[in-house]
Design a protein around this motif. Structure first.
Motif, short mmCIF file in Angstrom:
data_model
loop_
_atom_site.label_atom_id
_atom_site.label_comp_id
_atom_site.label_asym_id
_atom_site.label_seq_id
_atom_site.Cartn_x
_atom_site.Cartn_y
_atom_site.Cartn_z
N GLN A 1 -14.94 5.01 4.00
CA GLN A 1 -15.27 6.31 4.14
C GLN A 1 -14.44 7.22 3.47
N ARG A 2 -13.48 6.71 2.66
CA ARG A 2 -12.89 7.44 1.71
C ARG A 2 -13.67 7.74 0.45
N ILE A 3 -14.62 7.04 0.21
CA ILE A 3 -15.73 7.19 -1.05
C ILE A 3 -16.32 8.69 -0.96
N THR A 4 -16.61 8.80 0.04
CA THR A 4 -17.52 10.19 0.45
C THR A 4 -16.89 11.25 1.15
N ALA A 5 -15.46 10.96 1.50
CA ALA A 5 -14.66 11.98 2.43
C ALA A 5 -14.50 13.07 1.63
N SER A 6 -14.19 13.10 0.26
CA SER A 6 -13.81 14.18 -0.54
C SER A 6 -14.88 14.94 -1.22
N SER A 7 -16.40 14.34 -0.96
CA SER A 7 -17.49 14.98 -1.76
C SER A 7 -17.87 16.26 -1.28
N LYS A 8 -18.04 17.12 -2.11
CA LYS A 8 -18.16 18.78 -1.85
C LYS A 8 -19.83 18.96 -2.02
N TYR A 9 -20.33 18.32 -2.94
CA TYR A 9 -21.50 18.80 -3.42
C TYR A 9 -22.50 17.40 -3.59
N LEU A 10 -23.74 17.66 -3.65
CA LEU A 10 -24.77 16.59 -3.91
C LEU A 10 -24.36 15.77 -5.09
N GLY A 11 -24.38 14.49 -5.01
CA GLY A 11 -24.34 13.82 -6.24
C GLY A 11 -22.98 13.36 -6.39
N GLU A 12 -21.76 14.02 -5.86
CA GLU A 12 -20.76 13.87 -6.42
C GLU A 12 -20.10 12.30 -5.89
N TRP A 13 -20.24 11.83 -4.65
CA TRP A 13 -20.03 10.48 -4.42
C TRP A 13 -20.44 9.56 -5.60
N GLU A 14 -21.84 9.57 -5.76
CA GLU A 14 -22.33 8.60 -6.79
C GLU A 14 -21.31 8.83 -8.07
N GLU A 15 -20.93 9.93 -8.54
CA GLU A 15 -19.89 9.97 -9.49
C GLU A 15 -18.71 9.29 -9.44
N THR A 16 -18.22 9.37 -8.16
CA THR A 16 -17.09 8.62 -7.65
C THR A 16 -17.41 7.25 -7.91
N VAL A 17 -18.25 6.73 -7.39
CA VAL A 17 -18.51 5.25 -7.30
C VAL A 17 -18.83 4.87 -8.92
#
Length: 754
Positions: free
Chosen positions: A267-283
């Motif tokens: 859940q930490r991967i998407t917890a801080s995502s604020k806009y569309l596509g941000e968690w993909e960049e994080t991964v």
């Protein structure tokens, strides 16, 4: 060299006692002098950086301290309602905030170890108030008042020099050891010795599982496979993983090859995502850094990778990672139960195909005993606390009977670890059968008499317990006593709920009171919270509301949440006939097997619960109210129940217990009982008033509180309106009356005499 300035929030608690909180980290310290605190914290940070090239990530350029004052009305809460106190309090809360990059800010709430980011400084006040109020609303009044005891804090900084561009040389290859994404999302593993001591007192060992450890090590090193260890809860999956990581780390260190493991909660991967596509960049950033670090991702709770990211498994984080896994660009290590593995295969088969599966079955009894003996030896060697043979065999027997859904050795080691903590707190030196029983009572609420074979069941005391609490319902009392006797004899089915019962009868005759009495007897000895889980089934009259009850996907339903919190409890499904019929189909597995499995393979266990359903079906057809139930009346109730519910549902109910309508004599007994409870209310106790009720007032209340249609419920209203309200007014008019005998009588009007 670069410099990280960590804010140090400190409180002068009293003379020669200062509390220091290093903001942005998990470190706190109490000492007599601020300089000592700063020096000790800086020394620890420097040692961690020097040894492991790691430091807490903190990037506010110029942190500032601000006190936020929030007005709150402290509120007591239980599962049924909220009880606010009669006044507000103003709670001061320190916040540390500042700019990270241009138009990007961060705020820390040190007392909660929470933080949030924001983009517009104008939103700071509203955001910080919103976050603080949400956090304070989760606190009890006692916790809120604790915050009021803190003095005004002050802030200083602790500066750590680091080299962001520091390079290391392994086999002539240069790798930068700067992993901002991994450091933010995951923890490097294995922990240092000092951290391990603080995390857990239990040994990191995989006794009797050396072959499985070697198998997983071979798959990770020789073929660079992704691995999932599959086994039931408690078989030792986590122990094997920890040993695997230690052995692989030692292997690469010996060969002077860079390697690291990173422990992550999905859940930490998407917890801080604020806009569309941000968690993909994080991964993408995480995968790139794993490649540089030659790292392996240790995923806690693998099934969550399929839940987070999108609206379903097909656009989840797991689906996004699948391409990287298939191309060998990253390596993942994790664990799952057999049900979770089946769910992953069904929901996203391509993801599971990228893993090597290592199955871990429960060990035979001799090996389990060997592991528990080794653990007892460890406790003796490290903590000088002995575990007696009797205590070991007793804990094994109790865990095997009452926790059949968990496996050894995990549940044995966990329970003995809890006994260790209790023994240390009490400054004891031995874990004996008494310690085991006390801890088991504390965990389950089961009375000692039901846990110990050497204690006989006092059937007279058992009948007295229920007869005192349940008036006018002999059949119900006899049936409840039978349930206790079967459980005491150990003859209940361990793979079903302890009992499944349907209480049938008119309203206000004691069905809910009977459930409370059974909960108190069975599970009321060790639990601070009420062992009764009550769910009003009239709130689930539409098929779409099944999600709110049972949950769906990421959402946890009310029933699942309650039973996970209280696995040893009485589950009361009130007015069950009012629920939508589709809900009964979903509950059939619960009644039959005592488990509920969601779409992701997670199991909620009901095998340590007593499930009671109440129903008024058939009551509207009764004409002879106030008399003992006849066989015909019972047949009418059964007929109404069998017409409403499907035969498959009725067949899964162990007992259908009929409740009589109450007579005038029964109401009189209930009035005696209610008035005895009234004497224990705070208004009388704090004034030390000894209250005596005359026979005339009791008779009067039983007459005006008797209604054939509504049973005993009008009596409670009569007591509140005709007795409690006048007494309350009288006490307010006589505030100085204390330590007296008060006699309450009735002679046409209410009489109160000292």
């Amino acid at each position: 060299m670069d410099r990280i300035n960590y804010p140090l929030l400190y409180y002068e608690l009293k003379e020669n006692m200062i509390l220091g909180i290093l903001v942005g980290t998990s470190y706190q310290m109490i000492d007599t002098d601020l300089r000592k605190i700063k020096s000790s914290l800086l020394d620890y940070l420097q040692k961690q950086y020097k040894r492991y090239d790691t430091y807490p990530y903190f990037d506010i350029k110029e942190p500032k301290l601000k006190m936020i004052h929030v007005k709150m009305r402290p509120t007591y809460r239980d599962h049924y309602s909220s009880y606010p106190v009669g006044f507000e309090v103003e709670i001061p809360m320190p916040v540390i905030y500042g700019e990270i990059d241009q138009n990007y800010y961060q705020c820390f709430l040190p007392l909660f170890s929470q933080s949030f980011s924001y983009y517009d400084p104008k939103q700071f006040d509203s955001l910080v108030n919103h976050f603080i109020i949400n956090l304070l609303n989760q606190q009890t009044p006692e916790q809120l008042f604790r915050y009021l005891q803190y003095p005004a804090p002050q802030m200083e900084t602790v500066s750590l020099k680091v080299n962001y561009n520091r390079e290391f040389d392994w086999d002539s290859n240069h790798y930068k050891r700067d992993y901002p994404v991994l450091t933010r999302l995951a923890e490097k593993y294995p922990y240092s010795k000092s951290v391990r001591r603080n995390v857990s007192a239990l040994p990191e060992a995989a006794w009797e599982l050396e072959e499985k450890v070697a198998e997983v090590v071979d798959k990770l090193i020789s073929t660079r496979s992704n691995v999932i260890i599959v086994g039931d809860t408690g078989v030792g999956k986590s122990a094997v993983l920890r040993q695997v990581i230690r052995k692989v780390t030692q292997h690469f260190k010996k060969n002077k090859v860079e390697n690291s493991f990173w422990r992550i909660m999905p859940q930490r991967i998407t917890a801080s995502s604020k806009y569309l596509g941000e968690w993909e960049e994080t991964v993408e950033g995480m995968v790139a850094e794993l490649g540089v670090a030659n790292g392996v991702l240790w995923v806690i709770d693998m099934i969550q990778l399929l839940e987070i990211g999108g609206t379903g498994p097909e656009d989840s984080v797991a689906a996004f990672l699948m391409t990287y896994l298939q191309q060998g660009k990253m390596q993942i290590l994790g664990e799952a139960t057999p049900r979770e593995l089946d769910s992953m295969r069904r929901l996203l088969p391509g993801f599971v195909e990228t893993f090597q599966i290592v199955h871990l079955n429960e060990l035979p009894e001799l090996k389990i005993q060997s592991i528990l003996d080794k653990f007892a030896h460890y406790l003796d060697q490290k903590f000088k606390i002995k575990v007696t043979d009797n205590a070991m065999s007793l804990s094994y027997r109790l865990l095997k009977r009452y926790y059949p859904y968990e496996s050894f050795p995990g549940k044995g080691i966990k329970f003995l670890g809890q006994c260790l903590n209790e023994t240390q707190l009490n400054q004891g030196q031995v874990i004996n059968p008494k310690t085991v029983i006390q801890n088991f009572v504390k965990q389950t609420g089961l009375p000692e008499m039901l846990l110990r074979d050497d204690l006989l069941l006092d059937t007279h005391e058992l009948s007295r317990h229920f007869n005192e609490k349940i008036i006018g319902q002999k059949m119900a009392v006899d049936k409840l006593c039978e349930i206790v006797k079967i459980f005491k004899a150990g003859l209940n089915n361990p793979f079903k709920p302890i009992a499944t019962i349907l209480f049938a009868g008119p309203t206000g005759v004691g069905k809910t009171a009977s459930a409370k009495a059974l909960a108190d007897y069975f599970f009321g000895k060790g639990q601070k919270q009420s062992p009764l889980v009550r769910i009003d089934m009239s709130e689930f009259q539409h098929s779409s509301q099944i999600i709110r009850l049972l949950g769906s996907g990421r959402e946890v339903g009310q029933l699942v949440k309650e039973i996970r919190d209280k696995p040893f409890s009485v589950l009361l499904l009130d007015e069950v006939e009012k629920a939508d019929l589709s809900i009964f189909d979903a509950l059939m597995t619960v009644l039959d097997e005592g488990i509920l499995v969601d779409a992701y393979g997670r199991t909620t266990n009901f095998r340590n619960t007593i499930i009671i359903m109440t129903s008024n079906l058939g009551a509207s057809n009764q004409k002879s109210i106030g008399f003992v139930q006849t066989t015909d009346t019972e047949a009418q109730y059964r007929s109404a129940i069998e017409k409403h519910f499907r035969p498959e549902f009725v067949n899964r109910i162990d007992n259908i217990i009929m409740f009589n309508s109450l007579s005038q004599e029964d109401i009189l007994k209930i009035a005696h009982k209610e008035l005895e409870e009234l004497k224990k209310r705070e208004g009388f106790l704090k004034r030390n008033l000894r209250v005596h009720f005359s026979d005339r007032i009791i008779t009067h209340l039983s007459k005006i509180g008797f209604d054939e249609r509504y049973g005993a419920r009008p009596l409670q209203r009569a007591i509140e309106q005709s007795l409690v309200n006048p007494i309350a007014n009288w006490l307010l008019e006589h505030p100085n009356i204390q330590n007296k005998d008060i006699r309450i009588d009735h002679d046409g009007t209410l009489l109160i005499r000292i």
